[in-house]
Design an enzyme around this catalytic site. Structure first.
Site, PDB file in Angstrom:
ATOM      1  N   ASP A 258     -14.014  55.230 -73.902  1.00 57.58           N
ATOM      2  CA  ASP A 258     -13.229  56.415 -73.526  1.00 57.58           C
ATOM      3  C   ASP A 258     -12.786  56.305 -72.065  1.00 57.58           C
ATOM      4  O   ASP A 258     -13.343  55.522 -71.293  1.00 57.58           O
ATOM      5  CB  ASP A 258     -14.068  57.697 -73.714  1.00 57.58           C
ATOM      6  CG  ASP A 258     -15.362  57.655 -72.901  1.00 57.58           C
ATOM      7  OD1 ASP A 258     -15.930  56.561 -72.744  1.00 57.58           O
ATOM      8  OD2 ASP A 258     -15.796  58.714 -72.413  1.00 57.58           O
ATOM      9  N   GLU A 259     -11.796  57.073 -71.714  1.00 54.10           N
ATOM     10  CA  GLU A 259     -11.413  57.372 -70.330  1.00 54.10           C
ATOM     11  C   GLU A 259     -11.529  56.161 -69.401  1.00 54.10           C
ATOM     12  O   GLU A 259     -12.338  56.152 -68.479  1.00 54.10           O
ATOM     13  CB  GLU A 259     -12.291  58.523 -69.810  1.00 54.10           C
ATOM     14  CG  GLU A 259     -12.080  59.791 -70.602  1.00 54.10           C
ATOM     15  CD  GLU A 259     -12.904  60.970 -70.097  1.00 54.10           C
ATOM     16  OE1 GLU A 259     -12.381  62.088 -70.074  1.00 54.10           O
ATOM     17  OE2 GLU A 259     -14.090  60.779 -69.715  1.00 54.10           O
TER      18      GLU A 259
HETATM   19  C1  ACM Z   1     -15.615  61.908 -73.696  1.00 53.43           C
HETATM   20  O1  ACM Z   1     -15.800  63.136 -73.671  1.00 53.43           O
HETATM   21  N1  ACM Z   1     -15.127  61.299 -72.635  1.00 53.43           N
HETATM   22  C2  ACM Z   1     -15.936  61.126 -74.844  1.00 53.43           C
END
Ligand code: ACM
Ligand code: ZN
Length: 476
Positions: A258-259
């Site tokens: 993620d991110e």
């Molecule tokens: C997330 O909340 N960055 C998975």
């Protein structure tokens, strides 16, 4: 008395009599090979309890149901036969041990509570920008350096004290065993290639720039990602996963995804050379190929990788490669993945992120969410991130009873019953949480009215939505 139960069982038939359930009342357990895994029947008649199941998990869930009946009915209940089985095989809860760290005793309390409501996956978020929380023998600096930060300033609140802690291998084994006794599989998350600052702080060669950094002290999305063009950095990740696979006997390993900001990759010679070598046109594909490679490495070790939905953006992952956990996405990517046969875990940010106040995500809103609306998911999971959780009591109050909504959807499907009946069941089972030393907010605060919701949400975001955080989000 007829009991309220959570999750709602598939079928309850009352057979006319009444039983007194003494503590020492006989319980017989028999094998029922025709029942699927996790399914059970529970028969209470003439003061006797008979359980049938084909698996340890099924017998365990029958006992959990019996315990709820005792708790709610106070020892006297209408005779009944319950035939029960879950709708989904994956019913999870996520605890973030990185932003604020709580030890094994606290975790065991949460695990105990989750098991009683038939959750079966503990997603343990163990590494992030603000802390590396698991001992890795081959790389001791991960915990010597990466498990320590000198201060915390989440949401603009200066805590003014260092924050440190990690789990030794022995403690990990203790939690894995504790979960196994409660039919819960532990899924460790080693977040990569983003959320990697604590690892880069320990071993600067892991980043693209080689610069020395410290674990982060604030919430956010940070540029010090793994250099995926560096063979040594990729080997490091595989070494870490070798130890992780030895520690966690379950099928699944979460590898984050993620991110992940692209800024360092853009200006990195190694990452650019890797993109050219692979003929990739963008950094989404670079991430996709990296995640696919790590998933394949895990597959060779008999494990299945789980990744957050962002990893789908490069169009590099097929349903055979990974399971995808959806939290916030460009919807088409997850839909296409599922339609191609991919397994999705549903953790919708607006309904299943319980780090936000009840003003933003009231109990009734979490309960009203239909994770089956687009397709039947592989699983559901409630998440408790801990940036804004400064005490264990606060953690409990945020997680419970909203996590019951996830437990009910995963076991009983959608719809199961009215929100009113669900709330009545939650109230009836509140003493069970109290017995487990899990504090909750007073029920009057679970579903605030419109004005209170607005006020709570405003107060919460006042400290959180800093110009820096908005800038980071725009730069993703
Ligand atoms: C997330 O909340 N960055 C998975
Ligand atoms: Zn790089």
């Amino acid at each position: 008395m007829r009991p309220f139960l959570i999750p709602l069982p598939r079928d309850v038939r009352y057979t006319g009599g009444t039983s007194v359930l003494r503590d020492e009342c006989p319980v017989t357990v028999s094998d029922a090979p025709e029942l699927p895994d996790e399914a059970y029947t529970l028969r209470i008649e003439n003061g006797e309890v008979k359980i049938a199941a084909s698996s340890e998990a099924g017998a365990f869930y029958a006992r959990m149901t019996l315990e709820q009946i005792r708790a709610v009915c106070g020892g006297r209940c209408d005779d009944l036969v319950i035939s029960d089985a879950p709708v989904l095989p994956y019913r999870g809860f996520l605890i973030d041990s990185c932003r604020h760290f709580y030890g094994t005793d606290e975790l065991k309390r949460l695990i105990d509570a989750a098991a009683r409501f038939k959750l079966n996956k503990f997603h343990w978020h163990l590494t992030d920008d603000q802390g590396w929380r698991i001992e890795i023998e081959r790389y001791p600096l991960l915990t010597q350096v990466g498990a320590y930060r000198s201060n915390s300033r989440f949401g603009g609140v200066d805590e003014g004290t260092p924050h440190a802690g990690f789990f030794t291998k022995e403690q990990i084994g203790e939690i894995v065993a504790y979960c196994a006794e409660r039919c819960i599989e532990v899924i460790p998350e080693i977040d990569m290639p983003g959320h990697f600052t604590a690892a880069v702080a320990a071993y600067p060669f892991l980043g693209c720039t080689g610069e020395t950094v410290e674990p982060q002290q604030e919430e956010g999305i940070f540029p010090n990602v793994l250099c995926v063009g560096n063979d040594k950095a990729v080997s490091f990740v595989k070494d870490v996963l070798d130890e992780i696979c030895e520690l966690f006997p379950g099928r699944y390993i979460h590898i984050g995804g993620d991110e992940t900001p692209r800024a360092h990759w853009r200006s990195c010679e190694k990452c650019t050379a890797e993109m050219n070598r692979l003929g990739l046109s963008d950094h989404d594909a670079l991430q996709g190929v990296f995640i696919r490679g790590i998933a394949s490495y895990l597959q060779q070790k008999g494990k299945t990788a789980i990744t957050w939905n962002e990893s789908l953006r490069g169009n590099c992952l097929s349903p055979q490669d990974v399971i995808v956990q959806r939290w916030m996405d460009r919807k088409k990517l997850c839909r296409d993945f599922a339609q191609a046969g991919g397994r999705l875990i549903e953790s919708d940010f607006y309904h299943y992120y319980f780090d936000y106040p009840c003003g933003m995500t009231p109990l009734h809103k979490a309960f009203a969410f239909d994770p089956f609306r687009a397709q039947t998911p592989f699983g559901v999971e409630g998440a408790l991130w801990t940036e804004y959780v400064r005490t264990f009591d606060d953690l409990c109050e945020k997680l419970f009873p909203r996590l019951f909504a996830v437990a009910e959807r995963g076991w009983s499907g959608f719809p199961s019953r009215s929100g009113r009946d669900f709330r009545a069941a939650v109230l009836a089972l509140l003493p069970t949480l109290q017995r487990l030393q899990i504090p909750t907010l007073p029920p009057s605060r679970w579903d605030p009215g419109a004005v209170a919701r607005l006020r709570e949400t405003k107060v919460f975001f006042k400290g959180v939505l800093t110009p820096e955080l908005l800038r980071q989000a725009r730069g993703l």
